[in-house]
Design an enzyme around this catalytic site. Structure first.
Site, PDB file in Angstrom:
ATOM      1  N   ARG A   1       8.148  -3.014  10.224  1.00 33.88           N
ATOM      2  CA  ARG A   1       7.533  -3.048  11.549  1.00 33.88           C
ATOM      3  C   ARG A   1       7.194  -4.468  12.006  1.00 33.88           C
ATOM      4  NH1 ARG A   1       5.534   0.825  14.435  1.00 33.88           N
ATOM      5  NH2 ARG A   1       3.698  -0.420  15.015  1.00 33.88           N
TER       6      ARG A   1
ATOM      7  N   PHE B   1      -5.103  -5.798  10.809  1.00 28.73           N
ATOM      8  CA  PHE B   1      -4.360  -4.554  10.715  1.00 28.73           C
ATOM      9  C   PHE B   1      -2.849  -4.765  10.696  1.00 28.73           C
ATOM     10  CE2 PHE B   1      -8.568  -3.409  12.011  1.00 28.73           C
ATOM     11  CZ  PHE B   1      -8.818  -2.218  11.326  1.00 28.73           C
ATOM     12  N   GLU B   2      -2.272  -5.217  11.790  1.00 32.19           N
ATOM     13  CA  GLU B   2      -0.820  -5.378  11.810  1.00 32.19           C
ATOM     14  C   GLU B   2      -0.459  -6.623  12.594  1.00 32.19           C
ATOM     15  OE1 GLU B   2       2.691  -2.197  12.117  1.00 32.19           O
ATOM     16  OE2 GLU B   2       1.786  -2.604  14.069  1.00 32.19           O
ATOM     17  N   GLN B   3      -0.105  -7.653  11.888  1.00 35.73           N
ATOM     18  CA  GLN B   3       0.336  -8.893  12.519  1.00 35.73           C
ATOM     19  C   GLN B   3       1.639  -9.336  11.887  1.00 35.73           C
ATOM     20  OE1 GLN B   3      -1.590 -12.622  10.952  1.00 35.73           O
ATOM     21  NE2 GLN B   3      -3.291 -11.237  10.561  1.00 35.73           N
TER      22      GLN B   3
END
Length: 548
Positions: free
Chosen positions: A347, A368-370
Site C-alpha cells: 500500500r 499509521f500509514e505513511q
C-alpha cells in the site's frame, strides 16, 4: 589478536542480544517502529558482520500501525535450545506516562533464516523479555522486567521469572520477582546464564541515557536470592564523561569455541557540545574475563568500555566506506531499507524496473500509514541523493528526500506545488530545526520555496558534514542530464536528528537517524512518486571525532 575499533554495528542497532551456534555468531537488535521487526546480523569472527534477516515480516507476527515513536519492538532476545532458534520480543503500544502497554511474544524457527513461526503471546506485565534454556533441567524460563504504575516516580518493580511450557505454548507455574536491582534503579533488560553451579542474571540499569549501566547478580537457585556483583556494574560510562563510548549498558555475553568470553552492549557516540548521538544507540563489543571469585569483569579498563578490542580477526572496513548505489531492481527492496509500522507495504511502495514507486498516503509524521522508505545513517558525514519523477497538483501532495528521526525531528526537501498548480521545492522540518538568530523570518520564508518547471525529473541531494546539513537540487532534462546542483535552503543543525532531540522526556527516544525518500498525498488520491535510484556516500570529515 587484531585490534578492532568499536562499534561493531554502527548506526541505530540498540539492545544487542548475541548467540553462538557452532561457528556462527548472531546478534539481534531492536527496531522499534521500523518494519520488518528485529535486525539479525551474522558473523564468523565477531569482527565482520552482515545483516541477513528481519524475521518479523508479516502481519500475523507484527502490526505496529498506531504505535507511537520509539515504541514497537523493544529489546529482542535470540536463543537456541540445541534444536530450534527462539526469538522473544515486546511490541510496545504505549510508553509515555505511568501506564505502559507492553505485549510480549515468542517466535521460533529451525534455521536462522526461517521459516519463523506465528507468535505465541506470553504476558504484558513489562518489557525486555528473554528466554533461558536451562542446560541441566531442560526447562525454559521466561524473564522480563515488571512495570508497576503505582510506584512513582520510578515505576520499575524488578525482574520477573516464570517457566515457559513450549508444548502448551504458554507460561506456567508461579511467577516471582527475583531481583530488584541496585540504587541506580530502572532495572530492565534481563538475561540469564548458568555457569559453575551459579545462575547469573545480567540486567540493564540507569535508563538509556548517560547513566546507563549493565549490572550482574548471581544465585545458586534460579529463584534466588540473587547477590549483586561486588562492583555493582560490570560496564558503564556514567562516571567517565570524556570516554569515547558513552551510554554503555544493556549487554549480553557469549563464549567462543576456544573459551574466551565477550560482551556486546549498546553505546552512543556524542559529537557536539550538547552531547547528541545522531547515530543513536549502537552495538559495541568488549572482551570479559571470569576471575577466581566467580565474577565477570571487563578485561581492560573496567568498568569503562574500550574503543579498541582484541578480536579473533581483523575487520574489513572497505564495505563500511564504500558508496551504496541502489537501483531498486528485481521486485525486492534492498535489505538496508525499512519502512514504518505497517505490515502492508504494497500500500505504500512498489519496486519495479523503473525504480521505487511510493504511493502517497498520510503525512510524514503519521503513526499509521505513511510512505517513507529509508536506510540508517551510519556515518557522521555523508551525501545522499535521488532523482524523483513527481507531478503534484497542489500543496497537499509532496514527495522527496528526508533526513528523519521521528515525527518531531526531520528535515524534508520536497517536490510539491503551490495552490495555483505551479511546481516548487519546499523544505519541511520540525519547528525546532529552523535556524534562529541572524536569519530573519522573511529570509527564512524566501528560503523555503523555489519554483521549478512543471515537467521533468528533479535531482535531490542532502549533504551532512558533522553537525551541518545542506540540501541541494537540480532539474534533470529529457536527455537524463541535469543542471549543476544548487543549494536550497539554509544550513541546518544536523545534530537535531538525534535521540536527545526526539521530542520525549529523558530516556524516551530510542532509535537513530535515517535518510531516505517519502511521499504524501493529503488529498487521499494516492498520488505516486517514482525514484530512479538512491545513493548513500560516506564522507570522511574533520568533525567525525569518534568515527570508526
Amino acid at each position: 589478536m587484531p585490534q578492532v575499533r568499536n562499534p561493531i554495528l554502527p548506526g541505530f542497532n540498540a539492545d544487542p542480544s548475541i548467540l553462538r551456534v557452532g561457528e556462527d555468531y548472531y546478534i539481534a537488535t531492536s527496531t522499534f517502529e521500523w518494519y520488518p521487526g528485529v535486525q539479525i546480523h551474522h558473523s564468523r569472527d565477531l569482527a565482520n558482520w552482515e545483516l541477513i534477516i528481519r524475521p518479523l515480516n508479516r502481519k500475523a507476527q507484527l502490526d505496529m500501525r498506531g504505535d507511537p515513536d520509539s515504541c514497537g519492538i523493544w529489546a529482542p532476545c535470540l536463543t537456541h535450545d540445541g534444536s530450534n532458534f527462539y526469538l522473544v520480543y515486546t511490541d510496545v503500544k504505549r510508553k509515555d506516562g505511568s501506564f505502559k502497554d507492553t505485549h510480549n511474544y515468542i517466535v521460533s524457527a529451525p534455521t536462522i533464516t526461517g521459516p519463523w513461526s506465528d507468535p505465541i503471546y506470553t504476558n504484558s506485565s513489562g518489557f525486555d523479555p528473554s528466554l533461558f534454556h536451562d542446560p541441566d533441567t531442560g526447562k525454559k524460563w521466561f524473564v522480563n522486567m515488571l512495570w508497576d504504575h503505582r510506584r512513582r516516580p520510578l515505576l520499575f518493580e524488578g525482574i520477573a521469572l516464570q517457566e515457559f511450557d513450549p508444548v502448551a505454548g504458554k507460561l506456567v507455574g508461579p511467577r516471582k520477582n527475583i531481583y530488584q536491582g541496585t540504587d541506580l534503579a530502572l532495572v530492565e533488560g534481563p538475561h540469564l546464564y548458568k555457569r559453575n553451579g551459579y545462575y547469573y542474571l545480567l540486567t540493564a540499569e540507569g535508563g538509556t541515557g548517560y547513566d546507563h549501566a549493565a549490572t550482574l547478580a548471581r544465585a545458586k537457585d534460579i529463584w534466588g536470592p540473587y547477590e549483586t556483583h561486588p562492583d555493582k556494574h560490570v560496564i558503564t560510562s556514567k562516571d567517565h564523561p570524556h570516554a569515547a563510548l558513552q551510554r554503555a549498558g544493556h549487554a549480553d555475553i557469549v563464549d567462543t569455541p576456544d573459551g574466551r568470553t565477550y560482551m556486546v552492549h549498546l553505546t552512543g557516540r556524542p559529537t557536539t557540545q550538547m552531547r547528541r548521538c545522531v547515530l543513536g544507540r549502537e552495538t559495541a563489543i568488549q572482551e570479559v574475563i571470569w576471575k577466581e571469585d566467580g565474577w565477570l569483569y571487563l578485561k581492560n579498563n573496567a568498568p569503562v568500555p574500550s574503543l579498541w578490542v582484541d578480536l579473533p580477526a581483523e575487520r574489513d572496513d572497505k564495505p563500511y566506506w564504500s558508496t551504496k548505489h541502489y537501483t531498486f531492481e528485481g521486485g525486492e527492496l534492498p535489505i538496508d531499507f525499512q519502512w514504518l509500522r505497517t505490515p502492508e507495504p504494497e500500500r505504500i511502495f512498489r519496486v519495479a524496473d523503473n525504480g521505487l514507486t511510493l504511493i502517497g498516503r498520510e503525512a510524514i509524521g503519521s503513526w499509521f500509514e505513511q510512505a517513507l522508505v529509508a536506510r540508517r545513517q551510519t556515518h557522521f558525514s555523508y551525501d545522499a541523493e535521488t532523482v524523483i519523477d513527481f507531478s503534484p497538483e497542489d500543496e497537499r501532495q509532496f514527495a522527496g528526500l528526508t533526513a528523519y528521526y521521528c515525527r518531531y525531528n526531520f528535515f524534508y526537501l520536497t517536490v510539491t506545488a503551490h495552490s495555483d498548480g505551479q511546481r516548487e521545492l519546499l523544505i519541511m522540518a520540525s519547528e525546532a530545526s529552523w535556524p534562529v538568530g541572524s536569519l530573519r523570518a522573511d529570509m527564512l520564508a524566501e528560503a523555503q520555496s523555489v519554483k521549478i518547471p512543471n515537467e521533468g525529473k528533479v535531482k535531490l541531494r542532502v549533504s551532512v558534514r558533522g553537525k551541518e546539513l545542506q540540501f541541494w537540487y537540480a532539474v534533470v532534462g529529457e536527455d537524463g542530464k541535469g543542471e549543476e546542483l544548487k543549494k536550497v535552503g539554509p544550513v541546518f543543525d544536523a545534530s537535531i536528528v538525534s535521540d536527545e532531540c526526539g521530542g520525549h522526556q529523558a530516556h524516551g527516544s530510542f532509535t537513530g537517524a535515517f535518510v531516505g525518500v517519502a511521499a504524501s498525498d493529503l488529498n487521499g488520491t494516492a498520488k505516486k512518486a517514482v525514484f530512479d535510484y538512491f545513493e548513500y556516500k560516506p564522507v570522511e570529515h574533520k568533525s567525525d571525532r569518534y568515527e570508526i
